[in-house]
Scaffold this motif. Structure first.
Motif, PDB file in Angstrom:
ATOM      1  N   ALA A   1      11.475  13.222   1.820  1.00  0.00           N
ATOM      2  CA  ALA A   1      11.279  11.773   1.934  1.00  0.00           C
ATOM      3  C   ALA A   1      12.085  11.224   3.104  1.00  0.00           C
ATOM      4  CB  ALA A   1      11.696  11.085   0.636  1.00  0.00           C
ATOM      5  N   PHE A   2      13.306  11.736   3.283  1.00  0.00           N
ATOM      6  CA  PHE A   2      14.116  11.334   4.432  1.00  0.00           C
ATOM      7  C   PHE A   2      13.432  11.705   5.733  1.00  0.00           C
ATOM      8  CE2 PHE A   2      16.746  13.514   7.613  1.00  0.00           C
ATOM      9  CZ  PHE A   2      17.329  12.418   8.226  1.00  0.00           C
ATOM     10  N   LEU A   3      12.911  12.922   5.831  1.00  0.00           N
ATOM     11  CA  LEU A   3      12.254  13.356   7.060  1.00  0.00           C
ATOM     12  C   LEU A   3      11.019  12.519   7.340  1.00  0.00           C
ATOM     13  CD1 LEU A   3      12.627  17.225   6.666  1.00  0.00           C
ATOM     14  CD2 LEU A   3      13.764  15.771   8.358  1.00  0.00           C
ATOM     15  N   ASP A   4      10.277  12.154   6.302  1.00  0.00           N
ATOM     16  CA  ASP A   4       9.117  11.272   6.492  1.00  0.00           C
ATOM     17  C   ASP A   4       9.563   9.939   7.095  1.00  0.00           C
ATOM     18  OD1 ASP A   4       7.236  13.047   5.555  1.00  0.00           O
ATOM     19  OD2 ASP A   4       7.259  12.283   3.509  1.00  0.00           O
ATOM     20  N   ARG A   5      10.607   9.340   6.520  1.00  0.00           N
ATOM     21  CA  ARG A   5      11.103   8.061   7.038  1.00  0.00           C
ATOM     22  C   ARG A   5      11.554   8.200   8.483  1.00  0.00           C
ATOM     23  NH1 ARG A   5      13.925   8.088   2.123  1.00  0.00           N
ATOM     24  NH2 ARG A   5      15.908   8.444   3.204  1.00  0.00           N
TER      25      ARG A   5
ATOM     26  N   SER B   1       0.830  -1.190   0.000  1.00  0.00           N
ATOM     27  CA  SER B   1       0.000   0.000   0.000  1.00  0.00           C
ATOM     28  C   SER B   1       0.867   1.243   0.000  1.00  0.00           C
ATOM     29  CB  SER B   1      -0.910   0.012   1.241  1.00  0.00           C
ATOM     30  OG  SER B   1      -0.153   0.279   2.391  1.00  0.00           O
ATOM     31  N   THR B   2       0.238   2.392  -0.228  1.00  0.00           N
ATOM     32  CA  THR B   2       0.990   3.648  -0.240  1.00  0.00           C
ATOM     33  C   THR B   2       1.580   3.935   1.117  1.00  0.00           C
ATOM     34  OG1 THR B   2      -1.066   4.832   0.240  1.00  0.00           O
ATOM     35  CG2 THR B   2      -0.424   4.654  -2.067  1.00  0.00           C
ATOM     36  N   SER B   3       1.022   3.383   2.181  1.00  0.00           N
ATOM     37  CA  SER B   3       1.556   3.648   3.507  1.00  0.00           C
ATOM     38  C   SER B   3       2.873   2.937   3.749  1.00  0.00           C
ATOM     39  CB  SER B   3       0.540   3.224   4.579  1.00  0.00           C
ATOM     40  OG  SER B   3       0.415   1.823   4.587  1.00  0.00           O
ATOM     41  N   THR B   4       3.258   2.023   2.879  1.00  0.00           N
ATOM     42  CA  THR B   4       4.532   1.327   3.056  1.00  0.00           C
ATOM     43  C   THR B   4       5.637   1.919   2.198  1.00  0.00           C
ATOM     44  OG1 THR B   4       4.096  -0.274   1.300  1.00  0.00           O
ATOM     45  CG2 THR B   4       3.326  -0.827   3.518  1.00  0.00           C
ATOM     46  N   ALA B   5       5.354   2.987   1.484  1.00  0.00           N
ATOM     47  CA  ALA B   5       6.333   3.533   0.547  1.00  0.00           C
ATOM     48  C   ALA B   5       7.584   4.015   1.247  1.00  0.00           C
ATOM     49  CB  ALA B   5       5.698   4.682  -0.245  1.00  0.00           C
ATOM     50  N   ALA B   6       7.418   4.660   2.401  1.00  0.00           N
ATOM     51  CA  ALA B   6       8.593   5.183   3.098  1.00  0.00           C
ATOM     52  C   ALA B   6       9.513   4.068   3.552  1.00  0.00           C
ATOM     53  CB  ALA B   6       8.153   6.009   4.311  1.00  0.00           C
ATOM     54  N   ALA B   7       8.901   2.960   4.024  1.00  0.00           N
ATOM     55  CA  ALA B   7       9.730   1.841   4.465  1.00  0.00           C
ATOM     56  C   ALA B   7      10.463   1.208   3.288  1.00  0.00           C
ATOM     57  CB  ALA B   7       8.863   0.790   5.161  1.00  0.00           C
ATOM     58  N   ALA B   8       9.772   1.081   2.164  1.00  0.00           N
ATOM     59  CA  ALA B   8      10.412   0.513   0.981  1.00  0.00           C
ATOM     60  C   ALA B   8      11.572   1.378   0.522  1.00  0.00           C
ATOM     61  CB  ALA B   8       9.392   0.360  -0.145  1.00  0.00           C
ATOM     62  N   ALA B   9      11.380   2.691   0.574  1.00  0.00           N
ATOM     63  CA  ALA B   9      12.446   3.598   0.168  1.00  0.00           C
ATOM     64  C   ALA B   9      13.638   3.469   1.096  1.00  0.00           C
ATOM     65  CB  ALA B   9      11.932   5.039   0.187  1.00  0.00           C
ATOM     66  N   SER B  10      13.348   3.281   2.404  1.00  0.00           N
ATOM     67  CA  SER B  10      14.434   3.116   3.362  1.00  0.00           C
ATOM     68  C   SER B  10      15.230   1.852   3.073  1.00  0.00           C
ATOM     69  CB  SER B  10      13.867   3.067   4.787  1.00  0.00           C
ATOM     70  OG  SER B  10      14.893   2.892   5.717  1.00  0.00           O
ATOM     71  N   THR B  11      14.511   0.768   2.704  1.00  0.00           N
ATOM     72  CA  THR B  11      15.185  -0.484   2.392  1.00  0.00           C
ATOM     73  C   THR B  11      16.058  -0.340   1.162  1.00  0.00           C
ATOM     74  OG1 THR B  11      13.347  -1.726   3.342  1.00  0.00           O
ATOM     75  CG2 THR B  11      14.830  -2.920   1.862  1.00  0.00           C
TER      76      THR B  11
ATOM     77  N   TYR C   1      10.731  10.456  10.863  1.00  0.00           N
ATOM     78  CA  TYR C   1       9.678  10.695  11.856  1.00  0.00           C
ATOM     79  C   TYR C   1       8.778   9.470  12.028  1.00  0.00           C
ATOM     80  CZ  TYR C   1      10.938  15.635  11.910  1.00  0.00           C
ATOM     81  OH  TYR C   1      11.609  16.824  12.052  1.00  0.00           O
ATOM     82  N   ILE C   2       8.485   8.773  10.936  1.00  0.00           N
ATOM     83  CA  ILE C   2       7.665   7.569  11.044  1.00  0.00           C
ATOM     84  C   ILE C   2       8.378   6.516  11.879  1.00  0.00           C
ATOM     85  CG2 ILE C   2       6.776   5.603   9.718  1.00  0.00           C
ATOM     86  CD1 ILE C   2       6.094   7.626   7.492  1.00  0.00           C
ATOM     87  N   SER C   3       9.673   6.340  11.624  1.00  0.00           N
ATOM     88  CA  SER C   3      10.445   5.377  12.406  1.00  0.00           C
ATOM     89  C   SER C   3      10.491   5.769  13.869  1.00  0.00           C
ATOM     90  CB  SER C   3      11.863   5.268  11.845  1.00  0.00           C
ATOM     91  OG  SER C   3      12.667   4.436  12.665  1.00  0.00           O
ATOM     92  N   ARG C   4      10.627   7.049  14.126  1.00  0.00           N
ATOM     93  CA  ARG C   4      10.693   7.518  15.512  1.00  0.00           C
ATOM     94  C   ARG C   4       9.398   7.210  16.263  1.00  0.00           C
ATOM     95  NH1 ARG C   4       9.445  11.872  18.752  1.00  0.00           N
ATOM     96  NH2 ARG C   4      11.002  12.372  20.347  1.00  0.00           N
ATOM     97  N   ILE C   5       8.276   7.375  15.594  1.00  0.00           N
ATOM     98  CA  ILE C   5       7.000   7.036  16.226  1.00  0.00           C
ATOM     99  C   ILE C   5       6.994   5.568  16.641  1.00  0.00           C
ATOM    100  CG2 ILE C   5       4.521   6.778  15.855  1.00  0.00           C
ATOM    101  CD1 ILE C   5       4.702   9.189  13.946  1.00  0.00           C
ATOM    102  N   GLY C   6       7.410   4.686  15.714  1.00  0.00           N
ATOM    103  CA  GLY C   6       7.425   3.264  16.027  1.00  0.00           C
ATOM    104  C   GLY C   6       8.331   2.932  17.197  1.00  0.00           C
ATOM    105  N   ILE C   7       9.512   3.524  17.233  1.00  0.00           N
ATOM    106  CA  ILE C   7      10.451   3.262  18.323  1.00  0.00           C
ATOM    107  C   ILE C   7       9.878   3.715  19.652  1.00  0.00           C
ATOM    108  CG2 ILE C   7      12.683   3.961  19.291  1.00  0.00           C
ATOM    109  CD1 ILE C   7      13.759   4.042  16.415  1.00  0.00           C
ATOM    110  N   ARG C   8       9.278   4.899  19.675  1.00  0.00           N
ATOM    111  CA  ARG C   8       8.746   5.420  20.939  1.00  0.00           C
ATOM    112  C   ARG C   8       7.490   4.675  21.383  1.00  0.00           C
ATOM    113  NH1 ARG C   8      11.265   9.605  23.013  1.00  0.00           N
ATOM    114  NH2 ARG C   8       9.518  10.330  24.293  1.00  0.00           N
ATOM    115  N   VAL C   9       6.713   4.166  20.429  1.00  0.00           N
ATOM    116  CA  VAL C   9       5.555   3.354  20.807  1.00  0.00           C
ATOM    117  C   VAL C   9       6.022   2.056  21.468  1.00  0.00           C
ATOM    118  CG1 VAL C   9       3.685   1.940  19.888  1.00  0.00           C
ATOM    119  CG2 VAL C   9       3.916   4.319  19.170  1.00  0.00           C
TER     120      VAL C   9
END
Length: 439
Positions: free
Chosen positions: A278-282, A73-83, A284-292
């Protein structure tokens, strides 16, 4: 409008999954604050929700897909870009300003895939579902039934649950931190900003602390020591959002002064630097996951709160949260302008579902602050302001919970439409931005 999106793809155990992103679309970006991680009112960002089709039960999730799935899905685009970024340069083994040993440690962990964990999984883990044991029932064996199980709202995480979660975090957090360290090292131009270098060094310090702990956490003493390390990391990283905002502000200032160039050419306006955003999106999204992940674990170690599993509230009321956000936003608006527009709430005022209340409050506060400021600026001080409207929507066949915020604050000029998702872009007084990153 904030759309809290659901999905039917969620995890039932930790191994064998790849990281994805949040499927919650919201406006605004803000700062993390040092408050209670479970009952505080101003930390974090938004999560998604899942609706069980049979029982119409809402459960918060972060949307993930099985690694290798053909559906992305489009919500996984940032993770794919990071990979893709990680695999694009496997020969770089030396990170600037880090020792060979530190660089090797970062690359070692960054070479591993991140493991995804939904909020539903965090709830089930906190209940001990994956241990085949209930709370406070250490002697209950798998498959046995008991009539003395405690009521759902009277639960405390067992020692085994805490050790299970701690063991997962000991494995997972070094991987996530290492991915972000490499991303911080490789982002063009922004990596040269002093504030961004400080953030990278902070992540390296936390990585070293985590890897100093034995991989197997098998005793209560080891679990307690590990929790102390995570609590320190959690507090230390609270300022990262402000530091990254400062780094972005430094970059834009350097671009405007003409002191930076990219590939021998003058850099385009910050608002259109797609790679940086795109970097900032990756990040901040990662930071949310880590803090959760860390926040849920630390909350499980605290005395129980009614209707909570960790910092996830089983009966989150969007109506009550919106009301609190209105009070907070009105206070800020009145303090600055002397008055604040009225806010009218309509829709499903009785709706409740499992969610992280602090995250929803934060999103609503940012949206309402923007609406109030725009309304006052557009109509002028001491005017008869039109009310701001908040609609909480949910239908019988709808898998989404939608919270709509509408105002009459002048709208967005068409010329700015491509910039509205840009970090630090605002129609507000530029002094507001400087004030945000000055402390």
């Amino acid at each position: 409008m904030i759309r809290i999106k659901s999905t039917t793809a969620f995890l039932q155990r930790f191994p064998g999954r790849s990281i994805s992103t949040i499927s919650c679309q919201h406006l605004g970006m803000g700062m993390s604050m040092n408050t209670d991680i479970r009952t505080g009112r101003r930390t974090g960002m938004g999560m998604g929700t899942h609706q069980d089709q049979s029982s119409r039960h809402y459960s918060p999730i972060i949307q993930f897909h099985h690694r290798g799935s053909r559906h992305l899905s489009t919500s996984t685009a940032a993770a794919a870009a990071s990979t893709r970024t990680r695999s694009a340069s496997t020969t770089e083994k030396k990170i600037s300003d880090l020792s060979d040993e530190q660089s090797a440690m970062v690359y070692k962990h960054a070479g591993r895939s991140q493991t995804s964990a939904s909020l539903l999984t965090l709830m089930k883990t906190g209940r001990g579902d994956f241990l085949h044991k209930t709370y406070k029932e250490e002697d209950v064996q798998q498959g046995e039934e008991t009539s003395s199980a405690p009521a759902p709202d009277d639960k405390v995480a067992t020692d085994k649950i805490l050790m299970q979660v701690a063991g997962f975090l000991r494995h997972e957090l070094p991987i996530r931190l290492s991915h972000r360290i490499l991303d911080l090292e490789r982002v063009p131009l922004m990596k040269e900003m002093a504030s961004v270098k400080q953030v990278r060094d902070l992540y390296v310090m936390s990585l070293q602390e985590l890897t100093s702990v034995d991989k197997q956490i098998s005793t209560l003493q080891e679990e307690e020591a590990f929790a102390q390390i995570l609590e320190s990391i959690y507090e230390r990283h609270a300022s990262v959002l402000v530091q990254m905002a400062r780094g972005a502000f430094e970059l834009r200032a350097a671009i405007r002064k003409g002191t930076l160039s990219q590939k021998g050419k003058s850099v385009v306006d910050f608002d259109t630097m797609d790679e940086t955003h795109a970097f900032l999106d990756r990040f901040y999204i990662s930071r949310i996951g880590i803090r959760v992940l860390i926040g849920q674990y630390l909350a499980l170690r605290q005395p129980p709160v009614e209707n909570y599993i960790g910092f996830i509230c089983l009966k989150t009321s969007p109506y009550e949260i919106v009301k609190r956000a209105i009070d907070d936003a009105a206070f800020m608006c009145t303090r600055k302008y002397g008055d604040a527009p009225e806010v009218i709430i309509t829709g499903r005022l009785d709706l409740t579902f499992p969610y992280v209340p602090t995250h929803l409050h934060y999103i609503m506060l940012e949206l309402l602050k923007n609406s109030m400021r725009a309304t006052v600026d557009w109509h002028g001080i001491d005017a008869d302001y039109p009310p701001i409207k908040v609609v909480i929507a949910d239908g019988k066949e709808n898998e989404d919970v939608i919270i709509k915020v509408s105002d009459e604050g002048g709208g967005i000029p068409r010329s700015n439409m491509k910039k509205i998702w840009s970090y630090l872009f605002t129609t507000a007084d530029p002094a507001i931005q400087e004030g945000m990153v000055a402390f």
